[in-house]
Scaffold this motif. Structure first.
Motif, PDB file in Angstrom:
ATOM      1  N   CYS A   1       0.823  -1.215   0.000  1.00 40.75           N
ATOM      2  CA  CYS A   1       0.000   0.000   0.000  1.00 40.75           C
ATOM      3  C   CYS A   1       0.861   1.271   0.000  1.00 40.75           C
ATOM      4  O   CYS A   1       1.710   1.446   0.878  1.00 40.75           O
ATOM      5  CB  CYS A   1      -0.910  -0.021   1.228  1.00 40.75           C
TER       6      CYS A   1
ATOM      7  N   GLY B   1      -5.367   6.176   5.374  1.00 36.34           N
ATOM      8  CA  GLY B   1      -5.430   5.969   6.819  1.00 36.34           C
ATOM      9  C   GLY B   1      -6.225   4.767   7.273  1.00 36.34           C
ATOM     10  O   GLY B   1      -6.969   4.152   6.520  1.00 36.34           O
ATOM     11  N   GLU B   2      -6.023   4.437   8.547  1.00 39.44           N
ATOM     12  CA  GLU B   2      -6.735   3.331   9.182  1.00 39.44           C
ATOM     13  C   GLU B   2      -7.808   3.944  10.102  1.00 39.44           C
ATOM     14  O   GLU B   2      -7.483   4.481  11.178  1.00 39.44           O
ATOM     15  CB  GLU B   2      -5.726   2.479   9.981  1.00 39.44           C
ATOM     16  N   PRO B   3      -9.081   3.860   9.690  1.00 44.03           N
ATOM     17  CA  PRO B   3     -10.143   4.544  10.446  1.00 44.03           C
ATOM     18  C   PRO B   3     -10.204   4.137  11.919  1.00 44.03           C
ATOM     19  O   PRO B   3     -10.497   4.967  12.779  1.00 44.03           O
ATOM     20  CB  PRO B   3     -11.435   4.154   9.730  1.00 44.03           C
TER      21      PRO B   3
ATOM     22  N   SER C   1     -13.744   0.489   6.194  1.00 44.36           N
ATOM     23  CA  SER C   1     -12.787  -0.562   5.857  1.00 44.36           C
ATOM     24  C   SER C   1     -11.642  -0.537   6.865  1.00 44.36           C
ATOM     25  O   SER C   1     -11.082   0.517   7.156  1.00 44.36           O
ATOM     26  CB  SER C   1     -12.253  -0.308   4.440  1.00 44.36           C
TER      27      SER C   1
ATOM     28  N   SER D   1      -8.081  -2.778   8.576  1.00 47.24           N
ATOM     29  CA  SER D   1      -7.142  -3.888   8.544  1.00 47.24           C
ATOM     30  C   SER D   1      -7.317  -4.750   9.804  1.00 47.24           C
ATOM     31  O   SER D   1      -6.642  -5.759   9.943  1.00 47.24           O
ATOM     32  CB  SER D   1      -5.720  -3.341   8.467  1.00 47.24           C
TER      33      SER D   1
ATOM     34  N   HIS E   1      -6.699 -10.063   2.876  1.00 50.34           N
ATOM     35  CA  HIS E   1      -5.584 -10.152   1.920  1.00 50.34           C
ATOM     36  C   HIS E   1      -4.708 -11.402   2.022  1.00 50.34           C
ATOM     37  O   HIS E   1      -3.714 -11.510   1.306  1.00 50.34           O
ATOM     38  CB  HIS E   1      -4.663  -8.924   2.018  1.00 50.34           C
TER      39      HIS E   1
ATOM     40  N   VAL F   1      -6.533  -8.340  -1.810  1.00 55.41           N
ATOM     41  CA  VAL F   1      -5.767  -7.793  -2.930  1.00 55.41           C
ATOM     42  C   VAL F   1      -4.964  -8.930  -3.577  1.00 55.41           C
ATOM     43  O   VAL F   1      -4.366  -9.760  -2.877  1.00 55.41           O
ATOM     44  CB  VAL F   1      -4.867  -6.615  -2.450  1.00 55.41           C
TER      45      VAL F   1
ATOM     46  N   PRO G   1      -7.594  -6.341  -7.938  1.00 58.17           N
ATOM     47  CA  PRO G   1      -6.303  -6.349  -8.667  1.00 58.17           C
ATOM     48  C   PRO G   1      -5.379  -5.316  -8.007  1.00 58.17           C
ATOM     49  O   PRO G   1      -5.812  -4.208  -7.705  1.00 58.17           O
ATOM     50  CB  PRO G   1      -6.689  -5.916 -10.088  1.00 58.17           C
ATOM     51  N   TRP G   2      -4.152  -5.707  -7.778  1.00 55.73           N
ATOM     52  CA  TRP G   2      -3.239  -4.800  -7.066  1.00 55.73           C
ATOM     53  C   TRP G   2      -2.884  -3.598  -7.939  1.00 55.73           C
ATOM     54  O   TRP G   2      -2.564  -3.749  -9.126  1.00 55.73           O
ATOM     55  CB  TRP G   2      -1.961  -5.550  -6.665  1.00 55.73           C
TER      56      TRP G   2
ATOM     57  N   PHE H   1       2.591   1.103  -7.531  1.00 56.30           N
ATOM     58  CA  PHE H   1       3.132   2.427  -7.199  1.00 56.30           C
ATOM     59  C   PHE H   1       4.647   2.331  -7.205  1.00 56.30           C
ATOM     60  O   PHE H   1       5.226   1.243  -7.046  1.00 56.30           O
ATOM     61  CB  PHE H   1       2.591   2.942  -5.859  1.00 56.30           C
TER      62      PHE H   1
HETATM   63  N1  SAH Z   1      -6.733   1.241   6.224  1.00 59.39           N
HETATM   64  C1  SAH Z   1      -7.964   0.705   5.800  1.00 59.39           C
HETATM   65  C2  SAH Z   1      -8.678   1.550   4.771  1.00 59.39           C
HETATM   66  C3  SAH Z   1      -7.843   2.180   3.695  1.00 59.39           C
HETATM   67  S1  SAH Z   1      -7.125   1.094   2.538  1.00 59.39           S
HETATM   68  C4  SAH Z   1      -7.788  -0.719   5.331  1.00 59.39           C
HETATM   69  O1  SAH Z   1      -6.664  -1.157   5.172  1.00 59.39           O
HETATM   70  O2  SAH Z   1      -8.795  -1.384   5.145  1.00 59.39           O
HETATM   71  C5  SAH Z   1      -8.505   0.686   1.472  1.00 59.39           C
HETATM   72  C6  SAH Z   1      -8.366  -0.669   0.760  1.00 59.39           C
HETATM   73  O3  SAH Z   1      -7.369  -0.591  -0.278  1.00 59.39           O
HETATM   74  C7  SAH Z   1      -7.922  -1.758   1.691  1.00 59.39           C
HETATM   75  O4  SAH Z   1      -8.625  -2.954   1.480  1.00 59.39           O
HETATM   76  C8  SAH Z   1      -6.476  -1.914   1.288  1.00 59.39           C
HETATM   77  O5  SAH Z   1      -5.951  -3.124   1.697  1.00 59.39           O
HETATM   78  C9  SAH Z   1      -6.541  -1.745  -0.198  1.00 59.39           C
HETATM   79  N2  SAH Z   1      -5.243  -1.472  -0.832  1.00 59.39           N
HETATM   80  C10 SAH Z   1      -4.172  -0.889  -0.285  1.00 59.39           C
HETATM   81  N3  SAH Z   1      -3.165  -0.778  -1.185  1.00 59.39           N
HETATM   82  C11 SAH Z   1      -3.623  -1.311  -2.334  1.00 59.39           C
HETATM   83  C12 SAH Z   1      -3.060  -1.455  -3.645  1.00 59.39           C
HETATM   84  N4  SAH Z   1      -1.839  -1.011  -3.937  1.00 59.39           N
HETATM   85  N5  SAH Z   1      -3.825  -2.034  -4.603  1.00 59.39           N
HETATM   86  C13 SAH Z   1      -5.087  -2.438  -4.332  1.00 59.39           C
HETATM   87  N6  SAH Z   1      -5.677  -2.319  -3.120  1.00 59.39           N
HETATM   88  C14 SAH Z   1      -4.952  -1.763  -2.128  1.00 59.39           C
END
Ligand code: SAH
Ligand code: SF4
Length: 363
Positions: free
Chosen positions: A129, A174-176, A206, A208, A230, A275, A305-306, A309
């Motif tokens: 992420c 962020g992580e809500p 959402s 983690s 995941h 993911v 799908p990932w 970045f």
């Molecule tokens: N922190 C929270 C909410 C924000 S992330 C959480 O993790 O749930 C929102 C979603 O995007 C999460 O399911 C996260 O795992 C996913 N995510 C993060 N990076 C990603 C990426 N590079 N490609 C696809 N999904 C991704």
């Protein structure tokens, strides 16, 4: 009034009314000598008419308006930049003291979804992420979360793009659950009939899986829940999500089950986010493991799908692999959806939000 939040604007020493949910606003108005019904009226002005000028609130007495003006303001930071994707997705950027907040609007046929941020950056550093890799700066205030929705609705209406958002997902930066009190207070305003008035099924938080906060959440608010799983087992999850070493899969799923018991918003089950990472968590065996892991959890599975970045060495699983994975889950009786990537050309897709306007993906 909620003592945990810093609702005073240091520069003006005025309370920002966007920091106050109904209960807090009522306390504040009563302290000014206003009547109970004034709370509905003020909320209506703010969230129905998008009015931030006390002078225009003609059904509020002059005396109360003067007091409001002296002690408070209605302040939603403006979007300083807007990027529009070929698919209609819009990314808006707010800048506060040079720190950037990203908000994403995703139009679909039957709904328009707003993806909001709850923190600037994220401390959890999930390896896949971009937000996590960018590090943590700070929690957003209630008003900074609410301002994203307020500005988005106002902009969509003014530009005649839509009548306002129909769904809100806490899937931005962020992580809500690490900003629990402010997020819950913001959710109360989003749900309030005189606030944004959205139904609990149209709001998704959402996470983690911060277990102690998730255990508290069910006593605080009922909204749709998405769990970022995941991985089908702890050894894979430990490798890609460091938080799993603190709260492992079984503790997260147990806490999720408790939330589901209390919740009306999640009657169709919790959403499990997964993911798809090439060679990491996407084998047939992983799909079988996931199915048995979730056999006791009413759930629907979103395969994502990932999104790439810069600086990351992951690859997304191929569409062929994702389809095979989804079909294994479907044969076991699960609803498995493959999420469409929206807005990746403007770095607005899941996990691509870093608060950095110039970040580039490898695509
Ligand atoms: N922190 C929270 C909410 C924000 S992330 C959480 O993790 O749930 C929102 C979603 O995007 C999460 O399911 C996260 O795992 C996913 N995510 C993060 N990076 C990603 C990426 N590079 N490609 C696809 N999904 C991704
Ligand atoms: Fe934080 Fe969510 Fe990104 Fe993990 S996936 S780093 S919890 S924003």
């Amino acid at each position: 009034m909620n003592k945990n939040i810093n609702i005073l604007n240091i520069s003006t020493s005025k309370i920002n009314l966007l920091d106050l949910n109904r209960q807090d606003l009522r306390c504040f108005l009563i302290s000014l000598g206003a009547k109970n019904f004034c709370t509905d009226q003020i909320m209506n002005w703010i969230y129905n008419y998008y009015c931030n000028d006390f002078n225009k609130m003609f059904n509020i007495s002059k005396k109360i308006r003067n007091q409001l003006y002296e002690k408070s303001h209605i302040f939603a930071s403006k979007f300083i930049e807007e990027k529009v994707s070929y698919d209609g997705t819009i990314k808006w950027i707010t800048s506060i003291h040079n720190q950037k907040i990203e908000t994403v609007y995703i139009p679909e046929k039957k709904r328009s979804t707003l993806c909001v941020s709850s923190q600037i950056g994220c401390a959890l550093k999930c390896h896949f992420c971009a937000t996590g890799q960018a590090g943590f700066q700070r929690n957003l205030k209630v008003s900074e979360i609410i301002a994203q929705v307020w500005r988005a609705n106002k902009t969509l209406k003014e530009k005649k793009i839509a009548n306002g958002v129909t769904n809100i997902v806490f899937m931005g930066m962020g992580e809500p659950l690490l900003n629990l009190n402010n997020v819950v207070s913001a959710l109360k305003i989003i749900l309030d009939k005189n606030g944004f008035g959205l139904s609990k099924r149209r709001i998704t938080l959402s996470t983690s899986g911060i277990v102690p906060a998730l255990d508290k959440l069910r006593h605080m608010i009922d909204v749709s829940l998405a769990i970022s799983l995941h991985a089908p087992n702890d050894s894979i999850r430990n490798c890609i999500m460091p938080i799993n070493k603190k709260y492992n899969i079984s503790s997260v799923l147990n806490s999720t089950l408790k939330y589901l018991k209390y919740s009306n918003a999640n009657r169709g089950g919790v959403t499990i986010e997964y993911v798809m990472l090439d060679g990491v968590n996407d084998s047939n065996e992983n799909a079988q493991q996931l199915a048995s892991l979730l056999s006791r959890i009413p759930s629907k599975i979103n395969l994502i799908p990932w999104n790439s970045f810069l600086g990351s060495s992951f690859l997304s699983s191929s569409m062929n692999r994702i389809n095979i994975f989804a079909n294994i889950l479907r044969k076991k009786g699960f609803t498995a959806m493959i999420r469409k990537n929206r807005g990746d050309d403007i770095h607005a897709a899941c996990g691509q939000l870093t608060g950095n306007i110039t970040n580039r993906s490898k695509k």
